[in-house]
Structure formats: C-alpha cells, structure tokens
Scaffold this motif. Structure first.
Motif, PDB file in Angstrom:
ATOM      1  N   ASN A   1       0.796  -1.239   0.095  1.00 57.75           N
ATOM      2  CA  ASN A   1       0.091  -0.028   0.140  1.00 57.75           C
ATOM      3  C   ASN A   1       0.957   1.317   0.026  1.00 57.75           C
ATOM      4  O   ASN A   1       0.307   2.438  -0.094  1.00 57.75           O
TER       5      ASN A   1
ATOM      6  N   TYR B   1      -4.814  -2.032  -1.762  1.00 57.13           N
ATOM      7  CA  TYR B   1      -4.482  -3.327  -1.969  1.00 57.13           C
ATOM      8  C   TYR B   1      -4.068  -4.438  -0.934  1.00 57.13           C
ATOM      9  O   TYR B   1      -3.186  -3.757  -0.017  1.00 57.13           O
ATOM     10  N   THR B   2      -4.264  -5.242  -1.061  1.00 55.84           N
ATOM     11  CA  THR B   2      -3.889  -6.561   0.111  1.00 55.84           C
ATOM     12  C   THR B   2      -2.691  -7.521  -0.907  1.00 55.84           C
ATOM     13  O   THR B   2      -2.755  -7.211  -2.055  1.00 55.84           O
ATOM     14  N   TRP B   3      -1.895  -7.894  -0.156  1.00 58.56           N
ATOM     15  CA  TRP B   3      -0.785  -8.805  -0.869  1.00 58.56           C
ATOM     16  C   TRP B   3      -1.564  -9.717  -1.698  1.00 58.56           C
ATOM     17  O   TRP B   3      -1.218 -10.083  -2.813  1.00 58.56           O
ATOM     18  N   ASP B   4      -2.493 -10.407  -1.358  1.00 56.27           N
ATOM     19  CA  ASP B   4      -3.031 -11.671  -2.050  1.00 56.27           C
ATOM     20  C   ASP B   4      -3.866 -10.973  -3.263  1.00 56.27           C
ATOM     21  O   ASP B   4      -3.825 -11.560  -4.303  1.00 56.27           O
ATOM     22  N   ARG B   5      -4.290  -9.826  -3.151  1.00 59.89           N
ATOM     23  CA  ARG B   5      -5.055  -9.186  -4.166  1.00 59.89           C
ATOM     24  C   ARG B   5      -4.101  -8.568  -5.248  1.00 59.89           C
ATOM     25  O   ARG B   5      -4.340  -9.065  -6.380  1.00 59.89           O
ATOM     26  N   LEU B   6      -2.779  -8.238  -5.074  1.00 59.49           N
ATOM     27  CA  LEU B   6      -1.867  -7.964  -5.871  1.00 59.49           C
ATOM     28  C   LEU B   6      -1.281  -9.402  -6.605  1.00 59.49           C
ATOM     29  O   LEU B   6      -1.221  -9.308  -7.907  1.00 59.49           O
TER      30      LEU B   6
ATOM     31  N   SER C   1      -2.938 -12.008  -7.067  1.00 59.08           N
ATOM     32  CA  SER C   1      -4.039 -12.199  -7.929  1.00 59.08           C
ATOM     33  C   SER C   1      -3.974 -11.617  -9.372  1.00 59.08           C
ATOM     34  O   SER C   1      -4.214 -11.993 -10.381  1.00 59.08           O
ATOM     35  N   GLU C   2      -4.023 -10.252  -9.341  1.00 62.57           N
ATOM     36  CA  GLU C   2      -3.993  -9.413 -10.430  1.00 62.57           C
ATOM     37  C   GLU C   2      -2.725  -9.655 -11.460  1.00 62.57           C
ATOM     38  O   GLU C   2      -2.883  -9.722 -12.587  1.00 62.57           O
TER      39      GLU C   2
ATOM     40  N   HIS D   1      -3.493 -12.973 -13.106  1.00 66.44           N
ATOM     41  CA  HIS D   1      -4.352 -12.672 -14.268  1.00 66.44           C
ATOM     42  C   HIS D   1      -3.758 -11.903 -15.550  1.00 66.44           C
ATOM     43  O   HIS D   1      -3.807 -12.320 -16.741  1.00 66.44           O
TER      44      HIS D   1
END
Length: 885
Positions: free
Chosen positions: A823, A831-836, A838-839, A842
C-alpha cells in the motif's frame, strides 16, 4: 575555350596529322570523351581513322619525366613518389618537427601542407614579408624539412618533377615529338602551365584550344521540389518517361552532391526505371567512385591479411577480426562453406569469446569449413621466417603468396565488376610496392595497415555500361558532355556558387593576388558561372531544380536560377505515374501449436508486454540481432563473475546461522577467497593477471558489504540457488531460472534477483503499469509459488562497488531496508498482498494467451519499452500508416 590560343573545332581534329599532333586533356575523363566522339564520326564511307595521341596532362608529365631521365645533366632524383608516398613523408616530417607540440590531426595538416606546396609553385604565389602569418611561417619550416628529406632520400614528388620539367623546357633539354598541341577541357591555365606552353611555342610548336562551346538549351525550365528526396524522385521519373518515349535517346541527371546522395539516387532510379521487357533492371551509369577498401573482395583480402598478421605474430586473434574475414569470404570454399563460416562467427559471439588461439581456429575450420581449413594450412606453411621486418616491396610479394594460398578471390566466377575490382586491387598492391623508397622497412602489421590505408584513399569506379542510356553524374563529370536531355538537381545558393575554401597555410591576401582557385568569393563566382554555362550547353532540354526544405531548414535557389519562372506543370508531369498505395493491417500470426518448445523463458512474457510484434519476431520467427563480439572490459563479464561467486558462496553456506558462524570463527574470508578464485577461473579466463586481480579485489569488497547486510537481517534458510522451473499455460511452455529463493523464519519465501550494474533498480515504473514488465520476480510470486509456501518478499539487490541497494515489495518485516509494503506504492493503494498476486497472475496469463494466439501488434506503452529491442528493423518505426477514422 582559352582566349590566349587559337581555337579548333571538334570536327577539325580529324584533319590534323596524327603523327605530329598531341591532344592534351585536363583529365582522363576528357580523353575518353574525345576518343569516343572521334569514333562516333566514323561512317560507311570512312571506317578507319588514324587518331592522334590523346592523353591527360598528368600522363604527359609522366612521359616527359621518363624522357628527361635519359638526358644527361637533367639531375633527376632516383625515384619519384606518388601522392600517397608524398602524404606519408609530409606526415613524418610534421610529426617530427612538431614533436613538442600536439597537433589535433597530423594527417589533415599533411594534406593541407601538400596542397599549399603545390599551390605556391603552380600559381607562382609570392608572399611578401609583411603578409606572412604564423601559419605560413610554420608551414615554411615544414616545407624546408620536407624538401631536405626528399633530397637526403634521393626522391622527388610530383610537384618537384613538374618544376624539373618546366626548367628543362625552358633550358631546351626536352625535344618534343609533336608540332601541334591541342588543349581540351582547360577552362583556365595556371601560370606554371602557361609558362610551359610558352616554352613549347618558343620551340615552334603550335598551341591550339579545342572549342567546346555548344549551343545553349532551347528548352530551359526551373523546377522546385518540397525536399531533396522528392527532387530525386521527380528527376528519376522524368528520366524513365524520356527513356520510354525515346528508346534511342541519351539522358543525364547531374547532381550537385552526388556522393552524399548516392544511396537516395540508386533507390529513386531503381523504383522509377523498373525492368525491361525481359525482366532485367533498366541499366544506368552512376559516376560515383567508392574507396577501393569498401568493395567486398578488397575488404575480404584486407581482412585475411590482418588475421594472418595477428596469428603469425601473436598466435591468437580477436574474434571480431576473424569474423570479418570469415563473413567476407573471397577464399577457398567461398559460397559453398559460407554457412559453416557464419556458424563459427556466431559461436564466438554466443560464447563471449575474447580471443581465439591458432589451434582453436584450425579445429573450427576443419569441422565447419574443411576447404578453407586446407587452404589455411597452406597459408600457414608459407609464412614461417616470412613475418619479420622487411621492405614494403617484399611484403607485397608475401601478401600475394598468402592470398593465393587462401584461394583469393574465391572459386566462383567473377562478374564484370568483381573482375575489375580484383584488377584494381592487384594494381594497388603494385602501387604499394613502389612506395618502398619512401617508406623503408616495415613490420607485418604496419605493412598491412599501409595497404589498408592506401585502399581507403584510392577511389574506384567500374567502367561505364555501354548499353546504358542514362548517366548520373556530378558537376565536373558532366562538363563537356552532350545528351538529349539533362536534369540538374540540387541547385541551392550554397552549392552554386560554393563557399570559398582558401588554404590556411597561405595568407589570404597572397591567394587573392594570385587569383588562386577556391580562395575568394569572386573566384568561386567565376567558377560557378563557367560551370553553369557549361551545364546549359549539355543538351537541348535542361531542367534545373532545387529543394525548398531539407529537414527543418529552408533552402534558397542558386542566384543563377532564381530569376527563372518555376515550371509547375513540369513538377506535376513527372508525378502523374504515381498510384495510390493500399495498406493492409495484419497484426496476428498463426496460433502456437501444442508440443512446441518456446525458447526465452520469462523473456517471452516480458517482451509480449513491451511490444507484441517484438515478441512474435524474436520468439516465434527466431529472428534477433546478432550479439556483438565480447570485449575484455565488458560489464556483462563482470556481472557473470559476481553472480557465480555469490552462487558458490550460498552453495557452501546453508543459512544465515552458518554465515554468522563463519564470521565469528574468522573463516569467512577464506571461503570468499575460495569462491572468488573458482569464479575467476570460470569467468575471467581471458583477463590478464593484473586485471583479474583488480576485478577479484573489487568483487571481494562487494561481497563483504552484501554479506554484512545478509547477516543482520531476520533469520532465513537458502532453499534454492540458480534453480530452474518450468511453467505451462495452454500450448505455451516456459522455463524460468531464479538467482535465489530463501525460506524465511515464518515459513514464507523471499525471491532474490541480483543486479550488477550501477543503474537505479527501483521496480515501481515497471511493476505498477497496466502491462507490467521486468516480470521475473512477480512471475514466480504470482504464478509458480505453491499455496503451501507463499512468497512474502520480492527483492532486487544491486551489488556494486559504489554501494549496495535493495528495492522491492514485502509483506511483513524481514529486516531488509529498502523494501516497501504494497500500500506504499500509489498504484496499489488499498491493495492486499493476495489481491496484488491475483492481479499479476491474471495479467501474466493474459499475456501468455496473447502470445499463444499469435497477437503481434506493433505497439508499445512508452518509448523506453523498445530501448533494447534486438529486432528494430521489423518494427519499421519510420513508416507512417493510414488508419481508418
């Protein structure tokens, strides 16, 4: 015509007695032209004609010098040096005289000094004491030493030989075998030449001038073009239209800057002329001479001689020099073994080889080019006891022997141009041999360098194609010619008249008083007027053109044509054959087939993100720029060495505790020394002892500083060092290699990538963009890491003697300063670490699908994306495409 002498018409030349007439021309070109005109006058009623001697002034001076050498009391020197030998001696003199003063360019000073020496005698320039400049006084010192050197060596240059002939003419020592002299092509006569002609007249020789005045063009038009490129295309189209309409006509394009525009000229002419009825390119003659050294076969011969010199003297050779010879060919197995020779060159580039031993070169030739290998053995057998210091004429004999052993000029049949090049090179070697009196003894490398220099300074142009009906010439080449139509281009105000270029070693006032050429604006204006009048008399139809702009510069027409009206219709007429271009945008290639291996690893995804066309060309088509030859000071070699040393350290040290134990016991220094010694043996084998010692000491300081940081961070265990991983996505299979992976105290992983350069390693600009690049660490963290062991730190470590730097992302606190939380980066705020992760996963999979589907768009998000692109020609960045609205 020269006003001081009676004139004779060209038709009247056939009436003179050929046995007692000499036609003296200003150069070889005029001599050939007069001979051609006399030959053209033959007819059914007169099929044979006795032709008088037609020679240029330089040729007659050489004949007179030969004649004078047989006359007692002529006091000729033992040897005459040509312009090359004279330049060599001028450089030697200036270097000796100015040994206590640094000159920026001795070669240029020698050229100007030789020119000044000739000007003073040719134009009888007198410099009073009150006009002397410091430059002139220094030149006089050089001139005195130069003349003294010639006398000591019993040599004579062309200028002194001319003076000797001048004196012999006035002294009555030379009896001339002709009674009539016809001057052709001389627009002016210098004082020295005028004095020689006066001596001839005193002996009863009739001196005449060939009247070359012709009727001026009846159809005279001025054409303005937007730019030089458009001007050339217009001229080429005009020539093509005239050649089609008048199959028997002869036409010319005269260019003010032909040498500079020669590439543009060829491109424009080939596009406009096209092919004849049999599919062959329409021929044309372009009068531009290139240095002999630039012709392929001469370039090959010089390259082979250079590597023979290196091997004979050092027993090893630089790959760059070897590659130049191998790729140039001109040897045994020339065409047949070309792929094998190219493979050898590519092998050295890929292996970053910095020097090749004679034994290694032999082995590679035996494997990839056996015919050349056998020829090379013959060459080797011929050079023992033949590589020591010798006179230059001895070196030329050896050069011929070695080139013959190598199979020069190759085994394929030579076309007309190649045959002429080989003949010219053979003459060049003979000319080098004649420099022996001036040059003296020389070493092997010095002799090869001298031959190379002579080849660079010797212009060569193949003979004119007699079947061509279009000539492309410069101003001087066109003078005295006659065609059915002429287009003169490039007539801007800085070309006609040109800017004066007075010789800096002669005072300007003295040059002006003597009316020496190129010295004053008035002199240039007079020459320009004479040239302009000659151009207007070249053909009944003359088009005079100029460009309006060149780049951002506005151009003005020459004052000679500024008063003419612009013929707008002429510019349009030559463009009427143009047709509209159709554009097809094709940015997809065939989809990737399953089972095929893709080279490049993570570079495939990274390049797809930077420019999809780059990725397609490089990894699907397999095209890329050939890597350059390795250099011993190459930064990449330093980086490889440092990477290998760190790898060896962490293969011997399992974790942070082991590192701390080594520090505490004082054993770390010995381990580092061992690792550096092994890495140097593997990576710095081409370095000398001193350079290797310096690089090892530098690496030791870097490692000690980095390991001090490693010992102070949170506990860790080294899990993998230089480990390879494989990843598949649909038909795409990639291999990835990581510098290092650590297991942290909480069981999560840290991925570390070392950078050995001194540039900033901050990954924010690359990782925060829509299509991220520099993906090696994100790729592993988001795609390869398993759910049981997630990645918590992405570490970029710059290891450099100027300082250690750490950058990257981290999910927690592991004791490494320089890492940021997710962040803290603007693009990832909230963002959280997991969201980053995941993106990123993708995005990477989307790029992989693009590549596998054959997406090859030629687009980049920013210019820096293709800064290091190795397929730039495929991107065709200079082209403009018409896009639909």
């Amino acid at each position: 015509m020269i006003a001081a002498y009676a004139s004779v018409s060209p038709d009247g030349l056939s009436d003179f007695n050929p046995g007692s007439t000499l036609i003296l021309t200003v150069n070889n070109r005029h001599a050939r032209r007069i001979l051609a005109e006399l030959s053209a006058s033959l007819s059914e009623t007169r099929r044979v004609m006795a032709v008088p001697d037609i020679i240029p002034l330089s040729g007659w001076l050489a004949q007179a010098a030969d004649q004078l050498s047989f006359i007692p009391g002529s006091e000729l020197a033992s040897h005459t040096v040509d312009a090359f030998g004279s330049q060599f001696l001028w450089q030697r003199v200036i270097a000796d005289v100015e040994s206590d003063h640094a000159l920026l360019d001795v070669a240029q000073a020698a050229r100007l000094a030789a020119q000044a020496d000739h000007l003073l005698d040719e134009w009888r320039i007198k410099v009073p004491a009150e006009l002397e400049t410091a430059e002139y006084q220094r030149f006089q010192v050089w001139r005195a030493h130069y003349r003294a050197m010639l006398a000591d060596m019993d040599l004579e240059d062309g200028n002194l030989a001319y003076e000797r002939i001048h004196g012999a003419m006035h002294g009555g020592l030379l009896s001339l075998p002709f009674t009539t002299l016809v001057l052709a092509g001389f627009n002016e006569v210098s004082p020295r030449f005028s004095s020689v002609l006066a001596a001839m007249q005193a002996q009863g020789i009739e001196v005449l001038a060939l009247d070359s005045r012709q009727q001026k063009a009846g159809d005279l038009r001025r054409v303005a073009a937007p730019d030089p490129d458009h001007e050339w295309r217009m001229a080429a189209r005009w020539a093509a239209d005239n050649l089609r309409r008048h199959p028997a006509g002869r036409y010319a394009i005269v260019a003010a800057r032909l040498e500079a525009d020669v590439v543009l000229a060829h491109r424009s002419l080939r596009a406009a002329l096209g092919a004849d009825a049999e599919g062959r390119p329409v021929p044309y003659n372009i009068a531009v001479a290139r240095p002999l050294a630039e012709w392929p076969l001469v370039r090959a011969a010089l390259a082979w001689l250079r590597i023979v010199a290196q091997f004979a003297q050092k027993k090893y050779c630089a790959p760059a020099d070897l590659g130049q010879a191998l790729l140039a060919g001109g040897c045994a197995g020339d065409a047949r073994e070309a792929p094998g020779r190219a493979a050898i060159d590519a092998f050295w580039r890929r292996q970053a080889t910095t020097r090749v031993s004679l034994a290694d070169f032999r082995r590679l030739l035996e494997r990839h080019a056996p015919s050349l290998g056998a020829a090379w053995k013959l060459c080797e057998d011929a050079w023992p006891d033949q590589t020591g210091t010798a006179d230059i004429d001895a070196w030329t004999r050896r050069f011929r022997l070695w080139l013959q052993a190598l199979g020069f000029p190759g085994q394929a049949g030579l076309d007309s141009h190649a045959y002429q090049v080989v003949e010219a090179f053979d003459s060049l070697v003979d000319r080098l041999a004649r420099q022996a009196p001036a040059v003296g003894p020389s070493g092997f490398s010095g002799a090869v360098a001298m031959l190379s220099r002579l080849a660079r300074e010797t212009p060569f142009q193949p003979q004119r194609d007699p079947g061509a009906r279009l000539d492309v010439l410069g101003f001087l080449e066109s003078e005295g010619g006659r065609w059915d139509g002429v287009w003169v281009l490039g007539l801007t105000d800085d070309v006609l008249p040109a800017v004066p270029k007075p010789n800096p070693f002669i005072p300007l006032a003295a040059l002006r008083q003597a009316n020496a050429p190129r010295a004053t604006p008035d002199r240039e204006l007079h020459w320009a007027q004479t040239m302009y009048d000659a151009l207007l008399a070249c053909a009944p139809e003359v088009l005079l053109s100029h460009a309006l702009h060149e780049g951002e510069s506005e151009l003005r027409p020459s004052p000679f044509i500024a008063g003419l009206d612009i013929a707008e219709m002429a510019a349009q007429a030559v463009e009427q054959g143009a047709c509209a271009l159709e554009y097809v945008l094709d940015d997809h290639g065939p989809a990737l087939q399953a089972g095929g291996k893709t080279r490049g690893g993570i570079g495939v995804i990274d390049t797809q993100a930077r420019n999809p066309l780059w990725a397609f060309v490089k990894y699907r088509l397999g095209a890329s720029q050939m890597v350059d030859y390795a250099d011993i000071s190459d930064q990449n070699a330093r980086g490889i060495f440092l990477h290998r040393a760190i790898e060896l350290v962490w293969r011997m040290v399992p974790d942070q505790q082991g590192l701390r134990d080594l520090q505490a016991d004082g054993r770390l220094a010995g381990l580092l020394e061992q690792a550096l010694r092994q890495a140097a043996d593997e990576c710095l084998q081409d370095y000398g002892a001193a350079l290797r010692s310096l690089e090892t000491a530098r690496a030791l300081r870097v490692l000690e500083e980095w390991l001090a940081l490693e010992a102070a961070r949170a506990p860790f265990r080294v899990r993998d060092v230089e480990q390879s991983y494989q990843w598949s996505h649909g038909p795409l299979e990639l291999n990835l290699r990581l510098d290092r992976i650590d297991e942290l105290h909480d069981g999560r992983l840290a991925v570390i990538d070392y950078k050995a350069g001194d540039s900033d390693i901050d990954p924010r600009p690359d990782w925060m963009r829509q299509r991220p690049v520099g993906l090696q660490l994100p790729f592993y963290a988001a795609v390869l890491a398993g759910e049981d062991q997630a990645v918590a730190a992405l570490v970029l470590a710059r290891l450099h003697a100027r300082g250690i730097q750490v950058k990257g992302l981290v999910d927690g606190d592991y004791g490494l300063d320089g890492l940021s939380a997710v962040n803290e980066w603007p693009a990832f705020a909230g963002y959280t670490w997991d969201r980053l992760m995941s993106e990123w996963r993708h995005t990477i999979e989307s790029l992989a699908r693009e590549y596998a589907a054959g997406v090859a768009r030629n687009e980049s998000l920013r210019p820096d994306d293709i800064r290091f692109c190795d397929v730039l020609p495929f991107l065709r960045l200079t082209e403009e495409y018409r896009h639909a609205d």
